[in-house]
Structures are given as C-alpha cells and as structure tokens.
Design a protein around this motif. Structure first.
Motif, short mmCIF file in Angstrom:
data_model
loop_
_atom_site.label_atom_id
_atom_site.label_comp_id
_atom_site.label_asym_id
_atom_site.label_seq_id
_atom_site.Cartn_x
_atom_site.Cartn_y
_atom_site.Cartn_z
N PHE A 91 0.87 -1.14 0.04
CA PHE A 91 -0.09 -0.30 0.04
C PHE A 91 0.72 1.23 0.03
CE2 PHE A 91 -2.84 3.10 2.53
CZ PHE A 91 -3.73 3.32 1.49
N CYS A 92 2.05 1.10 0.78
CA CYS A 92 2.94 2.50 0.67
C CYS A 92 3.34 2.49 -0.73
CB CYS A 92 4.22 1.94 1.81
SG CYS A 92 5.24 3.30 1.81
N PHE A 93 3.86 1.44 -1.38
CA PHE A 93 4.15 1.60 -2.87
C PHE A 93 3.23 2.41 -3.50
CE2 PHE A 93 7.95 -1.31 -2.29
CZ PHE A 93 8.84 -0.44 -2.82
N PHE A 94 1.98 1.90 -3.47
CA PHE A 94 0.88 2.50 -4.31
C PHE A 94 0.92 4.02 -3.92
CE2 PHE A 94 -3.59 3.39 -4.33
CZ PHE A 94 -3.78 3.37 -5.66
N LEU A 95 0.88 4.60 -2.83
CA LEU A 95 0.81 5.92 -2.47
C LEU A 95 1.96 6.40 -3.00
CD1 LEU A 95 -0.56 5.75 1.06
CD2 LEU A 95 -1.90 6.18 -1.18
N LEU A 96 3.20 6.08 -2.73
CA LEU A 96 4.47 6.52 -3.09
C LEU A 96 4.63 6.93 -4.74
CD1 LEU A 96 7.00 5.28 -0.86
CD2 LEU A 96 6.26 7.82 -0.86
N MET A 97 4.08 5.85 -5.58
CA MET A 97 4.12 6.10 -6.74
C MET A 97 3.00 7.11 -7.28
SD MET A 97 6.19 3.74 -7.97
CE MET A 97 5.79 3.27 -9.67
N ILE A 98 2.04 7.24 -6.93
CA ILE A 98 1.14 8.41 -7.27
C ILE A 98 1.40 9.56 -6.96
CG2 ILE A 98 -1.28 9.30 -6.82
CD1 ILE A 98 -2.45 6.63 -6.27
N PHE A 149 8.62 6.30 -17.25
CA PHE A 149 9.94 6.04 -17.52
C PHE A 149 10.93 6.28 -16.29
CE2 PHE A 149 9.31 6.37 -22.28
CZ PHE A 149 9.03 5.01 -22.26
N THR A 150 10.58 7.26 -15.45
CA THR A 150 11.61 7.65 -14.50
C THR A 150 11.09 6.71 -13.15
OG1 THR A 150 11.45 9.85 -15.08
CG2 THR A 150 12.27 9.51 -13.26
N ILE A 151 9.90 6.45 -13.11
CA ILE A 151 9.69 5.70 -11.70
C ILE A 151 9.58 4.19 -11.81
CG2 ILE A 151 7.93 5.71 -10.01
CD1 ILE A 151 9.32 8.21 -10.05
N LEU A 152 8.84 3.76 -12.92
CA LEU A 152 8.61 2.56 -13.20
C LEU A 152 9.88 1.36 -13.23
CD1 LEU A 152 5.87 2.31 -15.75
CD2 LEU A 152 5.81 2.02 -13.06
N PRO A 153 11.19 1.96 -13.59
CA PRO A 153 12.25 1.20 -13.60
C PRO A 153 12.75 0.70 -12.04
CG PRO A 153 12.72 2.53 -15.06
CD PRO A 153 11.45 3.03 -14.58
N ASP A 154 12.34 1.73 -11.06
CA ASP A 154 12.52 1.53 -9.72
C ASP A 154 11.60 0.48 -9.20
OD1 ASP A 154 14.72 3.54 -9.87
OD2 ASP A 154 13.31 4.92 -8.89
N LEU A 155 10.50 0.59 -9.53
CA LEU A 155 9.59 -0.45 -9.06
C LEU A 155 9.80 -1.78 -9.59
CD1 LEU A 155 6.92 -1.22 -7.48
CD2 LEU A 155 5.76 -0.53 -9.67
N HIS A 181 18.20 1.44 -2.39
CA HIS A 181 19.42 1.02 -3.16
C HIS A 181 20.03 2.12 -3.70
CE1 HIS A 181 22.04 -1.12 -6.09
NE2 HIS A 181 21.63 -2.35 -5.31
N PRO A 182 21.53 2.09 -3.60
CA PRO A 182 22.32 3.29 -4.00
C PRO A 182 22.21 3.57 -5.60
CG PRO A 182 23.63 1.84 -2.88
CD PRO A 182 22.25 1.10 -2.92
N TYR A 183 21.88 2.36 -6.25
CA TYR A 183 21.61 2.66 -7.87
C TYR A 183 20.47 3.52 -8.05
CZ TYR A 183 18.67 1.40 -11.70
OH TYR A 183 17.79 1.41 -12.76
N MET A 184 19.14 3.46 -7.18
CA MET A 184 17.85 4.06 -7.22
C MET A 184 18.20 5.44 -7.20
SD MET A 184 15.16 1.52 -6.51
CE MET A 184 15.82 0.73 -4.85
#
Length: 314
Positions: A91-98, A149-155, A181-184
């Motif tokens: 649920f946290c991921f869902f809110l953060l993505m929005i 393109f910016t957010i979905l690769p992290d997910l 992660h340092p990459y993100m």
C-alpha cells in the motif's frame, strides 16, 4: 520528492496529543480549502465548452487536477504517519508511486504551457494548426509516459530483488525506506537534474523569444512574458521538493530543540503552499476564466438564496 521525509513517523520522540491534533487540523483545513478552489476551477472548465477547445486551458486544468491528486496523496501520507505510523509495504508503494508521478508531471506541464504561449506569440498564424486539442491531449499523455520512464524502473528493480515477505510486511512509508538501493538514489538525482534542466531551458528560451519578437514587431507581449515568468516562479516552488530534505537537515542542526516544528513548517511550505498559489496565479489572474468563474459563483449564490427563501416560506 521525498514525501515522508517531513513525516513525523521518523521522530524518536512523539509529540503531545494536542499539538499533533492541532497540526493535522491545520493541514486538513488547508487541504480542503485548496481542493475546494481547485474543484471550482475544474467545474468551471467542464461547464463551458470554450475552455475545452483551448489548449492553454486544457494544460492549465490538467495541472490543477494533477495538483489535487498530489496534494491528496501528500496529506494522506502525513495523516498515516501520525495515526498508524506503519502501513503495509504494498500500500505504501501504491501511495508513493502516485505522489511521485504527480510531482514529476508538474515541471513538464509547465514546460508545455510555456511552449504553447511561445507559439501563440511568435507564430500566431500557425497556432491553431500546431496547438490542436488532440495534440494537447497527446502531450498530456506524453507527460505521464515520461514520468513512468523515471519511476517504473525503480519499481521493477524492487520487485526483482526483494522477497515476497518484504511486500507483506509493514514499514514507515517513505521513499528512503522503499527506494533504498544506491543505484536508485543515483538514478533519481540524475533524472531530477535532467528534468529540471530541460524545463528551465524551455522557460528561458520561450521567454527570450517572446521578448525579442515583441520588440521586433512592436507588439505588446507583456502579458505573455509575465505568464512565462510565473511559470518560472511556479517551477521554483516545485524545486522546494528537491531542496526540502537539505533545508530540513540544516534547520534541525541550527534549532535541534524544534525538530517537530521545523519538519511541520517544511512540510507546509513544500507540499501545501505551492498548490495554494497555483490556482490563484493561473486561474484567477486570467480575465476570461475569472469572468466565467465569477458568473458560476454568482449563479450558485443566487440558487442558495432562492432555496433559502422558499424554505423559509414553507
């Protein structure tokens, strides 16, 4: 874009109940007021066909709706931090993505609005051919795609590297704990730099081209130049999201006894006030939109008076 960095869930010492309630009442009251104004703007836009056929107002109302979604998510995350402290990771991921999507959309939307004004002033004969309603909606779709393109690769990276138990667990809902992660972190910093550089270059280019065109033709393009400057002001407010964590750490080091107050103040200035200024700057200063809005409000007030009189007689 670190939404919960301002959240009190990271505090080692909880605030007294009355102070916590007071702060949340202030935030909710501001949220209701801002979204009421924005909702009125959206209603006015949908009510009159003249706005639905104008790319300028379509981009404006997209920004208003985007701000409403972003503000709703930011306030919800803040309330969750006070009430529940920890929530399900999924649920946290869902809110953060929005929240992240809508925050990235704002600078790109400002760039699109600046380009539309540039075409209207510097190439007025082809404005109706270039800036069509269909192309405007395609541009809005492109804005959301660029955010994806910016957010979905992290997910996808997290889905591939984290075990299933991680998504079923509970945690403090903040970007640092989710995208750790340092990459993100490095990718986020680079993407922010690229996005903001692109938007700033667009604003500078359109502003100076409009200014030079006005001087060459003797036309009065002051209003268009002022609009581009307002885009720049709004972009500066958007950039508060990026410098918010740094400002918070500096202020906390200077005033360690007021950690909670510093975090609350930063939260209001970063997430609340920019969404309060947006409708005033772009909606209420526009003469045509303001005229239709005034008609709508006067008509609504007249209906309330009629209902009151009828009810009183009954």
């Amino acid at each position: 874009m670190n939404f919960s960095i301002y959240s009190n869930i990271t505090q080692t010492k909880r605030e007294p109940y009355t102070i916590a309630v007071t702060k949340n009442v202030i935030i909710v009251a501001l949220y209701i007021s801002i979204n009421y104004i924005n909702g009125t703007l959206v209603h006015t836009f949908l009510k009159h066909e003249i706005f639905n056929e104008n790319p300028r107002y379509i981009l404006f109302i997209h920004m208003v709706i985007n701000d409403m979604i972003q503000l709703t998510t930011a306030v919800l995350l803040n309330l969750i931090s006070y009430i529940f402290y920890t929530i399900n990771v999924s649920f946290c991921f869902f809110l953060l993505m929005i929240a992240l999507f809508t925050t990235l959309n704002t600078p790109l939307n400002l760039a699109g609005m600046a380009v539309e004004r540039y075409i209207a002033i510097c190439n007025p004969l082809r404005h109706m051919q270039i800036c069509t309603v269909r192309r405007t909606y395609i541009l809005i779709g492109l804005i959301w795609v660029l955010g994806a393109f910016t957010i979905l690769p992290d997910l996808f990276f997290i889905l591939a590297t984290e075990p299933l138990s991680f998504f079923l667990s509970t945690t403090y809902c903040n970007r640092d704990s989710m995208f750790r992660h340092p990459y993100m972190v490095e990718k986020r910093n680079i993407s922010h730099l690229v996005y903001l550089s692109f938007v700033w270059l667009t604003l500078f280019y359109t502003y100076f081209r409009i200014m030079f065109t006005a001087k060459a033709t003797g036309a009065d393009a002051r209003k268009a130049r002022n609009t581009i400057l307002l885009h720049g002001l709004q972009l500066l407010l958007c950039m508060c999201t990026y410098i918010g964590p740094l400002a918070e750490s500096v202020l906390i080091s200077l005033f360690p006894m007021f950690v909670n107050d510093v975090r609350f103040t930063i939260y209001v200035f970063v997430h609340i006030l920019p969404r309060f200024i947006s409708p005033i700057v772009y909606g209420l200063r526009d003469q045509m939109f303001c005229a239709y809005l005034r008609k709508h409000l006067c008509f609504k007030e007249s209906k309330l008076i009629i209902v009151y009189v009828i009810t009183d007689k009954i």
